[in-house]
Design an enzyme around this catalytic site. Structure first.
Site, PDB file in Angstrom:
ATOM      1  N   GLY A  72       0.844  -1.195   0.000  1.00 25.50           N
ATOM      2  CA  GLY A  72       0.000   0.000   0.000  1.00 25.50           C
ATOM      3  C   GLY A  72       0.871   1.233   0.000  1.00 25.50           C
ATOM      4  CG  ASP A  90      -1.350   3.933   3.340  1.00 22.68           C
ATOM      5  OD1 ASP A  90      -1.403   5.157   3.580  1.00 22.68           O
ATOM      6  OD2 ASP A  90      -1.628   3.446   2.237  1.00 22.68           O
ATOM      7  CE  LYS A 142       3.715  -0.026   3.070  1.00 25.99           C
ATOM      8  NZ  LYS A 142       3.190   1.348   3.101  1.00 25.99           N
ATOM      9  CB  SER A 143       6.465  -0.967   9.236  1.00 27.21           C
ATOM     10  OG  SER A 143       6.961  -0.914   7.923  1.00 27.21           O
ATOM     11  N   GLY A 176       6.300   1.329   0.915  1.00 27.38           N
ATOM     12  CA  GLY A 176       5.231   2.026   0.215  1.00 27.38           C
ATOM     13  C   GLY A 176       5.730   3.024  -0.813  1.00 27.38           C
ATOM     14  N   GLY A 201      33.084   5.007 -33.125  1.00 25.16           N
ATOM     15  CA  GLY A 201      33.865   6.095 -32.536  1.00 25.16           C
ATOM     16  C   GLY A 201      33.023   7.345 -32.469  1.00 25.16           C
ATOM     17  CG  LEU A 202      33.841  10.094 -29.314  1.00 23.79           C
ATOM     18  CD1 LEU A 202      34.904  10.960 -28.636  1.00 23.79           C
ATOM     19  CD2 LEU A 202      32.530  10.143 -28.548  1.00 23.79           C
ATOM     20  CE  LYS A 247      31.480   7.161 -36.588  1.00 20.90           C
ATOM     21  NZ  LYS A 247      31.788   8.466 -35.972  1.00 20.90           N
ATOM     22  CB  SER A 253      27.479   1.927 -33.175  1.00 23.14           C
ATOM     23  OG  SER A 253      28.815   1.951 -33.622  1.00 23.14           O
TER      24      SER A 253
HETATM   25  N1  LIG Z   1      -3.245   6.991  14.555  1.00 22.14           N
HETATM   26  C1  LIG Z   1      -2.727   5.962  13.923  1.00 22.14           C
HETATM   27  N2  LIG Z   1      -1.473   6.045  13.444  1.00 22.14           N
HETATM   28  C2  LIG Z   1      -0.960   4.993  12.810  1.00 22.14           C
HETATM   29  C3  LIG Z   1      -1.707   3.794  12.625  1.00 22.14           C
HETATM   30  N3  LIG Z   1      -0.923   2.918  11.966  1.00 22.14           N
HETATM   31  C4  LIG Z   1       0.263   3.529  11.738  1.00 22.14           C
HETATM   32  N4  LIG Z   1       0.242   4.787  12.260  1.00 22.14           N
HETATM   33  C5  LIG Z   1       1.350   5.760  12.195  1.00 22.14           C
HETATM   34  O1  LIG Z   1       1.609   6.085  10.842  1.00 22.14           O
HETATM   35  C6  LIG Z   1       2.999   6.328  10.642  1.00 22.14           C
HETATM   36  C7  LIG Z   1       3.539   5.463   9.510  1.00 22.14           C
HETATM   37  O2  LIG Z   1       3.521   4.107   9.913  1.00 22.14           O
HETATM   38  P1  LIG Z   1       4.440   2.993   9.234  1.00 22.14           P
HETATM   39  O3  LIG Z   1       4.008   1.718   9.836  1.00 22.14           O
HETATM   40  O4  LIG Z   1       5.871   3.349   9.284  1.00 22.14           O
HETATM   41  O5  LIG Z   1       3.916   3.106   7.729  1.00 22.14           O
HETATM   42  P2  LIG Z   1       4.341   2.219   6.483  1.00 22.14           P
HETATM   43  O6  LIG Z   1       3.108   1.978   5.708  1.00 22.14           O
HETATM   44  O7  LIG Z   1       5.074   1.024   6.925  1.00 22.14           O
HETATM   45  O8  LIG Z   1       5.300   3.209   5.690  1.00 22.14           O
HETATM   46  P3  LIG Z   1       6.328   2.854   4.488  1.00 22.14           P
HETATM   47  O9  LIG Z   1       6.760   1.467   4.704  1.00 22.14           O
HETATM   48  O10 LIG Z   1       7.446   3.821   4.579  1.00 22.14           O
HETATM   49  O11 LIG Z   1       5.563   3.005   3.235  1.00 22.14           O
HETATM   50  C8  LIG Z   1       3.672   6.037  11.953  1.00 22.14           C
HETATM   51  O12 LIG Z   1       3.892   7.260  12.619  1.00 22.14           O
HETATM   52  C9  LIG Z   1       2.662   5.181  12.680  1.00 22.14           C
HETATM   53  O13 LIG Z   1       2.800   5.252  14.057  1.00 22.14           O
HETATM   54  C10 LIG Z   1      -3.043   3.737  13.138  1.00 22.14           C
HETATM   55  O14 LIG Z   1      -3.756   2.754  13.027  1.00 22.14           O
HETATM   56  N5  LIG Z   1      -3.501   4.858  13.762  1.00 22.14           N
HETATM   57 MG   LIG Z   2       6.899   0.369   6.376  1.00 28.28          MG
END
Ligand SMILES: Nc1nc2c(ncn2[C@@H]2O[C@H](COP(=O)(O)OP(=O)(O)OP(=O)(O)O)[C@@H](O)[C@H]2O)c(=O)[nH]1
Ligand SMILES: [Mg+2]
Lengths: 299, 625
Positions: free
Chosen positions: B28, B32, B34-35, B110, B464-465, B470, B538
């Site tokens: 995503g 957003d 993810k981590s 992301g 060549g240049l 050439k 070339s």
């Molecule tokens: N309020 C709130 N903040 C969130 C939530 N999930 C993540 N965050 C915040 O959003 C920010 C980005 O979170 P990451 O988990 O680093 O986002 P990511 O999608 O892994 O980012 P990339 O891997 O760099 O694309 C951080 O400051 C998190 O603490 C949630 O459910 N609610």
């Molecule tokens: Mg991440």
């Protein structure tokens, strides 16, 4: 029917081992004698059966390994008719480098990282297997299975080759090399489970036994030979201990334990609240220390 | 677990072995969550060790994004650069187990810049959690990742609508995003899209259904991950074994090793080895467990046959009654993963499951606009772009469509010089044209034509240049050869750029196509028995090598006219350097477009130490006339 968990891991590792042999010019297996190396060796023997291993093993000996490790290594070599290269950094030995006199960082750098690079250059290996797993450490979790190293053995974590499916790019130019990690997707539990299932021999140090140890900086360090200085206020204790990982004896903490069977070890591992790296002195020096070391050519 | 006794361990391990297994990714747009989600999953499932937890708490305070609170993303963002910037750069693989299942999760970045790392994680996953920030809704990057997920054949999607805590857990927000997404994704071929309102940060609907969303009946994320059923068609498909390695330890043993790409094989089965099409029977199968009577999809095996066949890496073994296709031209979707753009006509290396061969992208049918999913016409693909292409391969391959068999339908592209992985591809189908348009078998051949002219046909390729000399040297060489009674033809700017190639400009893509056409013409003339001289800048090694490979061995003579740039620029016969320096002429070789020197030219001359005439003599002498 789909394959069971260990079967799947086993097949993946064998595929990786064979791919390297099919594509590299001069592969080598870095054999560190620990449990992961034991599993990796076991898998390699399967991958190329009924033939012999089509590559040598190499042990980078820091001269500070546990005595038991060295005798286990030599036993394995005999048992499986292996081709073993032992490399020691001669200059390091001449300068008297050691963990007690020079500290863990300098010792590891000179006797392990630099020694490894020396050996790879000396023999011109273009692909080297290592037994590292992604679950061990946070920068390992980021590393590819086929990890490309530039001329000079450096890893660039911000610019890794994409690695899709099980199609591995093994191509390199002169001077470059690839580190290959067939156990990338195994966890510590998988390793123990597999050792149990396959009845793989491991160094006795993994099993609890009474051993002479000294308590130092919160760790129990085993007195493996008389190079170990006993500081004032320290005393040699005889404790029932074992090791979760193996390395240089002065840098490897023991845990007190009664686990003297494989089942007991696994049970202890399942109940453990700390990771296996806890016992390694070298990782905790700096936050990003593993990544830094890898960039410099460490495994 | 404190009651685990020694006898329990064996049972426990058995139960571990019987657990099913799921590989998934989070993907995503940037930030957003993810981590954070993965960190939260590991944390809530009590899968973090005490020493790791202590480190996490310390790091969170020091570099986290959550003040004094825990920043779960730090559990997975393991590289120093990621922790400093608070973003994910490369994919992290994490492992965890619940009572029901074992999981490998790949947390992917992301940022658009790192799309190739996202594709890396997605290629081995069975399910994708596509995250959306509830405040922002669907973004371009959400769409790009969804499209890549679909291209890579992932059928199960969880639409994780995250940060619901910042939207007061409003059902309407959730409903709207869910509806928008389904509208967008309807043609992406997902079997199932399950939407969930989450807060990765606070833990809502992660392990159990949250009280904050009484309108959401479940399942929780973990519940779904533990129970979702994944069927792989490779299980039931016909038997395919790509031969990876030939095992010949001694004269008595000859086995063919590889990982079974689909189906099952049993001792005694009749097999066929493609593309050679020789048949045999299976004598024995060696798996990781030693000799076995049968083996299935996913196993790494070694197969021995009842007779001696010439089989090598790259061949595919199938059952005799059900064979895959063979082709040397494919149509495929590719994801371009390198900063240098894709150039149709340039030779690349193609690596399939068990074979590395030459390949040329002959045609970019269209590129896909990831925002609208519409097809757009294009001449090249830039980093992270997706296109549908035709590829001509240097040899025949045994393949199946990606939809049918991921192993036999996937490949990567590798740059011939840097060895970088520059693209990945998914085969749609084989193009039959190649096998139908056979060379007309003519009675009068290259050899007889050449014989009649008493000469060996050759391409004398001057490179060549601009202004290196050439054309001048090539002209003189032609004169000298002509005088010796040789049959020659000189191709250069005047007779090519104004006619055959007048539709081409000077972009990298056009330069490649320019040389490709000249190469083809030279090839035909060599076939006619002529000594062909060409005089083109070339600039790229790749294309010069392509022509070298097109003609017969020893017929391509590369002549490097090695006059230094300063000298060429000083002479500036046509005033072009001056214009280029003034910015009036774009893509001028040596100024704002690269010249890649030959690494092993057959002949090396320059017009500093020698006059053009002397240089021409050197060439004629080196040629042995
Ligand atoms: N309020 C709130 N903040 C969130 C939530 N999930 C993540 N965050 C915040 O959003 C920010 C980005 O979170 P990451 O988990 O680093 O986002 P990511 O999608 O892994 O980012 P990339 O891997 O760099 O694309 C951080 O400051 C998190 O603490 C949630 O459910 N609610
Ligand atoms: Mg991440």
């Amino acid at each position: 029917m789909s394959l069971s968990h260990l079967k799947r891991l086993e097949a993946e590792s064998i595929h990786i081992l064979r791919e390297v042999v099919a594509t590299a010019q001069t592969p080598v297996m870095l054999y560190s004698i620990g449990k992961d190396s034991a599993v990796m060796l076991h898998l390699a023997l399967k991958a190329f059966a009924p033939g012999k291993l089509p590559f040598p093993l190499m042990h980078v000996d820091t001269t500070w390994k546990f005595k038991d490790m060295i005798s286990f290594r030599d036993r394995m070599v005999k048992e499986h008719d292996l081709d073993l290269i032992v490399h020691i950094n001669k200059e390091g030995v001449q300068q008297g480098i050691g963990p007690f006199s020079h500290g863990s960082a300098t010792h590891t750098d000179i006797m392990k990282t630099i020694a490894l690079k020396q050996a790879l250059d000396k023999y011109g290996f273009d692909a080297a297997f290592g037994g590292a797993r992604r679950d061990e450490e946070k920068s390992r979790a980021k590393e590819r299975i086929f990890s490309f190293r530039s001329d000079g053995h450096q890893w660039d974590p911000k610019n890794q080759r994409p690695e899709l499916w099980n199609i591995y790019n093994c191509r390199i130019n002169k001077g470059e090399s690839i580190r290959v990690f067939p156990l990338s997707n195994w966890t510590e539990l998988d390793i123990w489970q597999y050792i149990h299932q396959e009845n793989i021999s491991i160094v006795p140090l993994y099993y609890a036994a009474e051993r002479p140890v000294v308590r130092r900086d919160g760790q129990l360090i085993m007195v493996d030979d008389d190079r170990m200085p006993i500081n004032k206020g320290e005393e040699i204790l005889h404790r029932k201990v074992r090791f979760r990982t193996l390395g240089c004896y002065p840098l490897t903490g023991a845990v007190e334990s009664d686990a003297d069977t494989l089942e007991a070890i696994i049970r202890e591992m399942l109940l453990s609240h700390t990771s296996e790296r806890e016992g390694r002195v070298i990782d905790k020096d700096v936050d990003a220390s593993m990544e830094q070391k890898k960039k410099e050519g460490y495994f | 677990m404190t009651s685990l006794s020694n006898t329990d361990i064996s049972d426990y391990l058995k139960s571990q072995e019987q657990k099913s297994f799921l590989r998934f990714i989070t993907c995503g747009s940037v930030d957003d969550g993810k981590s954070t989600l993965i960190g939260r999953l590991l944390y809530d499932s009590k899968l973090i060790f005490e020493d790791q937890l202590a480190a996490l708490e310390k790091d969170s305070k020091k570099i986290g994004t959550q003040g004094q609170e825990i920043d779960f993303a730090l559990l997975v963002d393991g590289l120093a650069a990621e922790r400093e910037q608070g973003i994910t750069i490369d994919v992290a693989y994490r492992f965890f187990t619940t009572d029901k299942r074992k999981f490998i999760v790949a947390d992917t970045p992301g940022h658009e810049q790192y799309t190739r790392n996202m594709a890396t994680g997605a290629s081995t996953a069975d399910l994708a959690i596509i995250m959306i920030d509830a405040r922002k809704g669907i973004l371009t990057q959400t769409k790009r990742h969804s499209f890549i997920v679909s291209l890579l054949g992932i059928k199960h999607v969880v639409l994780a609508i995250n940060k619901m805590d910042l939207m007061s857990f409003d059902q309407e927000v959730f409903r709207k995003i869910d509806e928008d997404y389904r509208g967008f994704a309807k043609d992406l071929g997902f079997e199932e899209v399950v939407s969930m309102p989450l807060s990765a940060l606070k833990g809502d609907n992660i392990l159990s259904v949250s009280e904050n969303t009484p309108w959401y009946k479940g399942p929780s994320l973990m519940d779904h991950l533990e129970n979702v059923q994944i069927d792989r068609n490779e299980d039931g498909n016909p038997f395919r074994l790509p031969v990876q390695w030939v095992n010949r330890p001694n004269l008595d043993f000859r086995g063919f090793s590889g990982t079974i790409a689909s189906g099952t094989i049993t001792e005694g089965d009749e097999i066929v080895v493609l593309p050679g099409a020789k048949t045999a029977y299976v004598n024995s199968i060696i798996s990781a467990d030693g000799n076995v009577s049968n083996a299935e999809f996913g196993e790494a095996v070694t197969i021995c046959l009842d007779r001696e066949l010439d089989i090598s890496r790259g061949d595919v073994i199938s059952k005799a009654d059900n064979r895959p296709e063979i082709t040397d031209q494919i149509q495929a979707h590719i994801i371009w993963m390198h900063e240098d753009e894709m150039l149709p006509g340039r030779p690349y290396l193609i690596k399939t499951n068990n074979k590395t061969l030459d390949g040329v992208i002959t045609d970019l049918r269209h590129k896909v606009n990831v925002n609208s999913l519409e097809h757009e016409s294009a001449k090249t693909l830039a980093l992270n772009e997706v296109g549908l292409v035709n590829i001509k391969l240097g040899q025949k391959i045994v393949f199946e469509s990606y939809a049918q068999n991921k192993s036999l339908g996937s490949f990567i592209c590798i740059d011939k010089f840097t060895n970088a992985t520059i693209a990945c591809g998914m085969v749609n189908f084989g193009l039959r044209r190649a096998s139908n348009v056979h060379w007309q078998a003519v009675d009068v051949g290259k050899e007889s034509r050449a014989k009649q002219k008493h000469q060996e046909p050759k391409v004398l390729w001057f490179t060549g240049l601009s202004g290196s000399g050439k054309s001048t040297i090539a002209n003189l060489v032609e004169k000298k050869l002509h005088a010796m009674g040789k049959h020659t033809y000189l191709l250069d700017g005047d007779n090519i750029r104004h006619g055959l190639n007048k539709d081409l400009g000077f972009t990298d893509a056009d330069r490649v196509e320019n040389i490709r056409r000249i190469g083809e013409v030279a090839h035909l003339m060599v076939d006619a028995g002529l000594i062909v001289l060409t005089a083109f800048i070339s600039p790229f090694r790749a294309e010069r090598n392509m022509v070298r490979e097109m003609v017969g061995a020893g017929e391509f003579i590369e002549i490097f006219v090695d006059t230094p740039l300063e000298v060429c620029e000083q002479r500036d016969v046509k005033g072009l350097y001056k214009k280029a320096r003034a910015g009036e002429l774009k893509n001028f070789t040596g100024i704002d477009s690269p010249y890649e020197e030959p690494e092993a030219a057959e002949i090396h001359v320059n017009t500093v130490e020698n006059t053009a005439d002397e240089a021409a003599d050197i060439v004629v002498k080196k040629l042995g006339y």
